[in-house]
Design an enzyme around this catalytic site. Structure first.
Site, PDB file in Angstrom:
ATOM      1  CE  LYS A 106      46.680  14.656  31.747  1.00 38.89           C
ATOM      2  NZ  LYS A 106      46.863  13.945  30.791  1.00 38.89           N
ATOM      3  CE  LYS A 156      35.980   8.702  32.980  1.00 37.74           C
ATOM      4  NZ  LYS A 156      36.219   9.500  31.870  1.00 37.74           N
ATOM      5  CE  LYS A 193      44.389   4.451  30.186  1.00 34.66           C
ATOM      6  NZ  LYS A 193      45.118   5.856  30.281  1.00 34.66           N
TER       7      LYS A 193
END
Ligand code: TRP
Length: 334
Positions: free
Chosen positions: A113, A198, A201
């Site tokens: 991140k 993967k 969202k």
């Protein structure tokens, strides 16, 4: 109250999509009878990356309404918003003071991140796993259904639980076990356009996932556009046909039929057939969930009432654990 406690959280970021549904929500619905379940909307985690305030508020209620529309039953499970239970922040602070910089520096999600949000590498992002540990430990949680990407955070949670229990020579915290969602669902749901990563969202390319609130036209279009592989035989082969295999997995989970049966159904047919039928299957599957969602979402005061009740229920246990910890570390209770 003698059932084991199970805790899970979803961040209100991005759009809830079928990967979350298959990997998390659908399993939660089944777990409700066997465990004392707490399902939290972890908005304090979400703000470790920048969020638009309006979108965050709307999305938070949307997500909760989708949990309920999917079958999470507030009479069985405790559904609440993390920030409604201030004990999460309070315990997180205490845990922070027993967590080493080196432990947090090792966290791969922090490294990922930090790279993605290099303009906003804030202290909250660094301390994120400690807040997650607080979420879990406050409720004397036995089981935590998480994706494989959260396993490292759960390891830290377990280390912290042991650390406190050893220091104070009693069981202040239950040491939680992971409940890896992929193992339950029988497969990871991958991105539609890039089936080697993967489904997420928060993906900026919305063609990579099917949102739980996507309309039928959009769902059909996204399925048609899904990346498939070279060749034309519909078969399950993760290494050589990750795209087709992913569509088969989704079809299998949504239809409730084993992959082998799905393959038999598509024998002699082309990729295009699989995509069209999968799209129709998903449209039909999501229709009642969407209908319930709009009903629930229309009555915001009812929805907020459910959340208030959930937070009250959660706080009872959270306060107990926090007070115990505070006493142990020498905080004078009021
Ligand atoms: N970090 C988790 C995720 O991104 C969300 C989360 C926060 C969580 N607190 C939790 C999951 C506690 C399980 C238990 O997926």
């Amino acid at each position: 109250m003698s059932k084991p406690v199970l805790f899970s959280g979803i961040q209100p970021s991005g759009d809830l999509m079928i990967g979350n549904y298959i990997g998390s929500i659908k399993n939660w619905v089944k777990l409700q009878d066997d465990y004392e379940c707490l399902f939290s909307l972890v908005n304090m985690h979400a703000i470790t990356v920048e969020q638009s305030p309006e979108a965050l508020a709307k999305r938070s209620l949307d997500f909760v309404a989708l949990y309920l529309a999917s079958g999470i039953d507030p009479a069985k499970s405790t559904v609440f918003i993390q920030s409604h239970v201030p004990e999460h922040a309070e315990l997180a602070w205490i845990l922070n003071c027993s967590t080493y910089m080196g432990e947090l520096n090792r966290m791969t999600q922090f490294k990922d991140k930090s790279q993605k949000h290099e303009h906003n590498i804030n202290a909250g992002l660094f301390n994120y796993p400690v807040l997650m540990a607080a979420d879990i430990l406050l409720y004397q949680t036995a089981l935590v259904p998480v994706g494989a990407d959260q396993k490292q955070h759960l390891e830290l949670t377990r280390d912290l639980a042991h650390r406190f229990n050893n220091r104070f020579e009693r069981d202040l915290f239950k040491v939680p076990e992971p409940f890896i969602a992929e193992a339950i669902a029988g497969g990871r749901i991958m991105s539609l356009q890039d089936p080697t990563s993967k489904m997420s969202k928060s993906d900026s390319n919305k063609n990579n996932f099917i949102g739980l609130l996507d309309d039928p036209k959009t769902i059909l279009k996204k399925c048609k556009k899904a990346m498939t592989d070279s060749g034309d035989v519909i078969e399950y082969d993760i290494d050589n046909k990750p795209g087709v295999s992913n569509l088969l997995t989704i079809y299998s989970v949504i239809s409730g039929k084993p992959v082998s049966e799905v393959i038999k159904h598509f024998e002699g047919k082309m990729y295009g057939h699989l995509k069209v039928e999968l799209g129709e299957l998903i449209v039909d599957y999501l229709a009642p969930i969407q209908q319930r969602f709009y009903e629930i979402r229309e009555d915001e005061s009812h929805l907020k009432g459910i959340l208030k009740h959930g937070a009250e229920r959660a706080r009872e246990q959270a306060q107990k654990t926090l007070q115990d910890v505070q006493k142990s570390i020498g905080f004078v209770l009021p």
